[in-house]
Design an enzyme around this catalytic site. Sequence first.
Site, PDB file in Angstrom:
ATOM      1  N   ARG A  50       0.841  -1.190   0.000  1.00 25.93           N
ATOM      2  CA  ARG A  50       0.000   0.000   0.000  1.00 25.93           C
ATOM      3  C   ARG A  50       0.876   1.239   0.000  1.00 25.93           C
ATOM      4  O   ARG A  50       1.943   1.242   0.622  1.00 25.93           O
ATOM      5  CB  ARG A  50      -0.854   0.077   1.277  1.00 25.93           C
ATOM      6  CG  ARG A  50      -2.153  -0.713   1.240  1.00 25.93           C
ATOM      7  CD  ARG A  50      -3.203  -0.062   0.336  1.00 25.93           C
ATOM      8  NE  ARG A  50      -4.412  -0.852   0.288  1.00 25.93           N
ATOM      9  CZ  ARG A  50      -4.617  -1.912  -0.508  1.00 25.93           C
ATOM     10  NH1 ARG A  50      -3.672  -2.306  -1.338  1.00 25.93           N
ATOM     11  NH2 ARG A  50      -5.749  -2.568  -0.481  1.00 25.93           N
ATOM     12  N   GLU A  91      -2.319   7.875  -4.188  1.00 24.15           N
ATOM     13  CA  GLU A  91      -2.680   7.415  -5.527  1.00 24.15           C
ATOM     14  C   GLU A  91      -4.180   7.610  -5.781  1.00 24.15           C
ATOM     15  O   GLU A  91      -4.944   7.605  -4.831  1.00 24.15           O
ATOM     16  CB  GLU A  91      -2.288   5.931  -5.721  1.00 24.15           C
ATOM     17  CG  GLU A  91      -3.038   4.980  -4.817  1.00 24.15           C
ATOM     18  CD  GLU A  91      -2.557   3.533  -4.962  1.00 24.15           C
ATOM     19  OE1 GLU A  91      -1.363   3.264  -4.818  1.00 24.15           O
ATOM     20  OE2 GLU A  91      -3.437   2.688  -5.203  1.00 24.15           O
ATOM     21  N   HIS A 108      -0.872   0.268  -9.629  1.00 24.75           N
ATOM     22  CA  HIS A 108      -1.644  -0.600  -8.717  1.00 24.75           C
ATOM     23  C   HIS A 108      -2.308  -1.760  -9.476  1.00 24.75           C
ATOM     24  O   HIS A 108      -3.534  -1.886  -9.502  1.00 24.75           O
ATOM     25  CB  HIS A 108      -2.706   0.204  -7.941  1.00 24.75           C
ATOM     26  CG  HIS A 108      -3.146  -0.479  -6.676  1.00 24.75           C
ATOM     27  ND1 HIS A 108      -3.458   0.204  -5.531  1.00 24.75           N
ATOM     28  CD2 HIS A 108      -3.325  -1.791  -6.387  1.00 24.75           C
ATOM     29  CE1 HIS A 108      -3.824  -0.665  -4.582  1.00 24.75           C
ATOM     30  NE2 HIS A 108      -3.754  -1.877  -5.095  1.00 24.75           N
TER      31      HIS A 108
HETATM   32  C1  8YV Z   1      -7.354  -4.309  -5.404  1.00 23.91           C
HETATM   33  C2  8YV Z   1      -5.477  -4.611  -3.693  1.00 23.91           C
HETATM   34  O1  8YV Z   1      -7.551  -4.514  -6.753  1.00 23.91           O
HETATM   35  O2  8YV Z   1      -6.536  -6.531  -2.862  1.00 23.91           O
HETATM   36  C3  8YV Z   1      -5.946  -5.486  -2.601  1.00 23.91           C
HETATM   37  O3  8YV Z   1      -5.720  -5.145  -1.427  1.00 23.91           O
HETATM   38  O4  8YV Z   1      -4.677  -3.759  -3.487  1.00 23.91           O
HETATM   39  C4  8YV Z   1      -5.974  -4.830  -5.091  1.00 23.91           C
HETATM   40  O5  8YV Z   1      -5.935  -6.194  -5.366  1.00 23.91           O
HETATM   41  C5  8YV Z   1      -7.544  -2.847  -5.122  1.00 23.91           C
HETATM   42  O6  8YV Z   1      -7.338  -2.610  -3.770  1.00 23.91           O
HETATM   43  C6  8YV Z   1      -8.950  -2.352  -5.493  1.00 23.91           C
HETATM   44  O7  8YV Z   1      -9.897  -2.815  -4.591  1.00 23.91           O
END
Ligand code: 8YV
Length: 338
Positions: A244, A273, A291
């Site tokens: 993150r 972001e 991402h």
């Molecule tokens: C998601 C992610 O696509 O699963 C997670 O925590 O970071 C990604 O796989 C994104 O967060 C959108 O929901």
Amino acid sequence: MHFSEEINVKKILVSRAIFPDVLERLTRYFEVESNQEDRIFTSAELAAKLADKDGVFIAGDRINEAVLAAAPRLRVAANMAVGYNNFDMEAFNRANVLGTNTPDVLNETTADLGWALMMAAARRMSEGERLLRAGKWDRWSYDMLTGSDVYGSTLGVIGMGRIGQAVARRARGFGMRVVYHNRSRVAAEIERELNAEYLSKPALLAEADHVVLVLPYTAESHHTIGAAELALMKRTATITNIARGGIVDDAALIEALRTRQIGAAGLDVFEGEPKLNPGFLDLPNVVLTPHIGSATEATRRAMANLAADNLIAGLGEGPQAGHPPTPINPDVMARWSR
Ligand code: 8YV
């Protein structure tokens, strides 16, 4: 009788565009307000849309105390993500709202991207491609784009959860030493299987050639990597963030990359972001992706279907009624009056 006039048909919001067949599955159980045009709702818009909803299918939008206060009927918020730092879980528990996430189905896909970024950073692949695209490659030379080895080097994984373990497992084929840091040591049998050695964070940063960050974002993990931590790393080392934004202090990382305090970085996530610190754009030694850690067709489908399963079952429908497969705070369900 018109569908919406049937008694007990629950209402849900699908807050972002989603696979049409998953949307269709949800319409078999619920009256659905969808957002296939994929407009990004403000917090106030989301709150207004949730005023009459029993459930919400969400992908990253923030649900906090204020949103919950505006959603008196809300019982289930199904996140299409494993990370749920967009949910204020204390507020969820106070409001007796169930949060669900999508663990496991994205482990391998996300670990693959971590390796792709690590290898691209170590072997300066983006720099090479930019050189080619700019028409500036005119000769081979002995020191052109020399990077650092992955094979036989030391991998440092910070955050040894399910994705961290999938990252570490891949190191065997690369003859790597694996060191890790985590809030707590993982079970001895997992350490054995991964041939992974637990180190303190400073020791890991000093010893690893390639650091991969795979920890959840919480108040405690904010700026896990800042100037002090970057100063401990080898000058040839790479750092990869597939977790993150906010786990790394982006301004400090930009400075460390600019001054060659470390060798290179591979980043899939950023503070603030989808905006990113423009300082990254001027640096040759960073590989950037928007991402896409879980972004394969198969994995995004698995995530969407798991989020839908959670929403359907959490709202008491379908074959798993009352037993959502991956709840975050299942205890709240006992407090629901039936
Ligand atoms: C998601 C992610 O696509 O699963 C997670 O925590 O970071 C990604 O796989 C994104 O967060 C959108 O929901």
